[in-house]
Design a protein around this motif. Sequence first.
Motif, PDB file in Angstrom:
ATOM      1  N   VAL A 202       0.840  -1.210   0.000  1.00  0.00           N
ATOM      2  CA  VAL A 202       0.000   0.000   0.000  1.00  0.00           C
ATOM      3  C   VAL A 202       0.874   1.259   0.000  1.00  0.00           C
ATOM      4  CG1 VAL A 202      -1.685   1.309   1.324  1.00  0.00           C
ATOM      5  CG2 VAL A 202      -1.937  -1.161   1.098  1.00  0.00           C
TER       6      VAL A 202
ATOM      7  N   LEU B 254      -0.580   6.790  -6.787  1.00  0.00           N
ATOM      8  CA  LEU B 254      -1.430   7.930  -6.452  1.00  0.00           C
ATOM      9  C   LEU B 254      -0.698   9.254  -6.597  1.00  0.00           C
ATOM     10  CD1 LEU B 254      -4.175   8.869  -5.413  1.00  0.00           C
ATOM     11  CD2 LEU B 254      -3.300   8.605  -3.082  1.00  0.00           C
ATOM     12  N   ASN B 255       0.532   9.321  -6.130  1.00  0.00           N
ATOM     13  CA  ASN B 255       1.286  10.576  -6.205  1.00  0.00           C
ATOM     14  C   ASN B 255       1.695  10.934  -7.628  1.00  0.00           C
ATOM     15  OD1 ASN B 255       1.085  10.703  -3.442  1.00  0.00           O
ATOM     16  ND2 ASN B 255       3.165   9.958  -3.048  1.00  0.00           N
TER      17      ASN B 255
ATOM     18  N   ALA C  94      -0.533  -0.024 -10.291  1.00  0.00           N
ATOM     19  CA  ALA C  94      -0.548   1.424 -10.543  1.00  0.00           C
ATOM     20  C   ALA C  94      -0.467   1.766 -12.024  1.00  0.00           C
ATOM     21  CB  ALA C  94       0.613   2.086  -9.791  1.00  0.00           C
TER      22      ALA C  94
ATOM     23  N   GLU D 166       0.836   3.993  -3.072  1.00  0.00           N
ATOM     24  CA  GLU D 166       0.591   5.428  -2.923  1.00  0.00           C
ATOM     25  C   GLU D 166       1.728   6.251  -3.523  1.00  0.00           C
ATOM     26  OE1 GLU D 166      -0.047   8.792   0.604  1.00  0.00           O
ATOM     27  OE2 GLU D 166       0.434   6.709   1.107  1.00  0.00           O
ATOM     28  N   GLN D 167       2.969   5.788  -3.267  1.00  0.00           N
ATOM     29  CA  GLN D 167       4.127   6.558  -3.729  1.00  0.00           C
ATOM     30  C   GLN D 167       4.249   6.530  -5.245  1.00  0.00           C
ATOM     31  OE1 GLN D 167       7.920   4.846  -2.715  1.00  0.00           O
ATOM     32  NE2 GLN D 167       8.953   6.829  -2.711  1.00  0.00           N
TER      33      GLN D 167
END
Length: 381
Positions: free
Chosen positions: A165, A173-174, A274, A169-170
Amino acid sequence: MTTVPYIKPLQSGRTDAASVVQIGGDWTLPHYAILEPQITELRGRLAPDSNVGWSELGALDTSGAALLLELLGASRLLALTDEAEDLSVSRRALLRSVAQAMLDSREPSVTAKPATWREVLGHIGQSVDIFWQHTVGLLGFLGLVLGSMLAILLRPRRWRMTSLVAHLEQSGLNAVPIVALLTFLVGAVVAFLGATILADFGATLYTVNLVAFSFLREFGVLLSAILIAGRTASAFTAQIGSMKANEEIDAIRTLGLSPIELLVLPRVFALLIALPILTFIAMLSGIIGGAVVCAMALDISPTMYLSILQQGIEARHFWVGIAKAPIFAILIAVIGCMEGFKVTGSAQSVGERTTSSVVQSIFVVILLDALAALFLMEMGW
């Protein structure tokens, strides 16, 4: 008891016989300051073929031999030691060693310059060998990662969900803002350039097909993969490389844990999730960028734009683009992690491996995309 050294010319003029110089006293380091001015004064006036008498020579060390070498020259000193019968074996050996060392140091090392064509072929061969080693190393590490991945897929207890997770995110999402912004701008540029060319043929309406076709098949996944290669692969290399430099990976192995399972697989799974999502966002952003240009410059309303997309663009173009994303994700993550494990321990090595991971990732992505495009066009997909 030491004897003060001296240099005594026995015959100063030049006649049929060569001039003679008598060497006497102790030629040692304590008397160096006394002898050096005499050597400097006599060296310019001494005939090249002067004979030297050694019978009054006392003690002799390396500093004295060096002064005699400065006075007589290396070649002349060698010749005189061969002719001198009043020199002891040890002093003769010392003088010969000093003179020979001076001659050897003056001889330039002659290195044969290889031919230009041999240098070119050698450089090409070295580059091919390095490329082959990189390819074999990448395939070996990829096999190791895939084997570890299959080994834990059916064992949920070994999944590293927290790490997964965090990396999702790194790396996912970012990265959404930069991917969306870049593909939106590229979509606008493609639409503008396409409209400029198609206007000459009265086919401005096909700008919609151009934007949709290019982003669904190529630009969406390619731009996303290149951004992830520059942004995330470098981060993976730097993170693992810093751990390698700090010997944290050795500590992991000492604890009986697998660095592949602990460090590599969460990053690979994160990119597997991702990159397809980022590719989908890139496709939408590029198409929206094209729609903005069409609405503002070509008088194609958003309703007409969507209608042309629905009628003229088949779903297979979307699946062709989205199918490349998992392949690129695995390769980018594997290359980034592999280069991190190659760090040798210095900050310079971390920087070199980070650069190498970005270059290799972008190269592999573009190469595979080009090969896939050729293959799919030949297959008619």
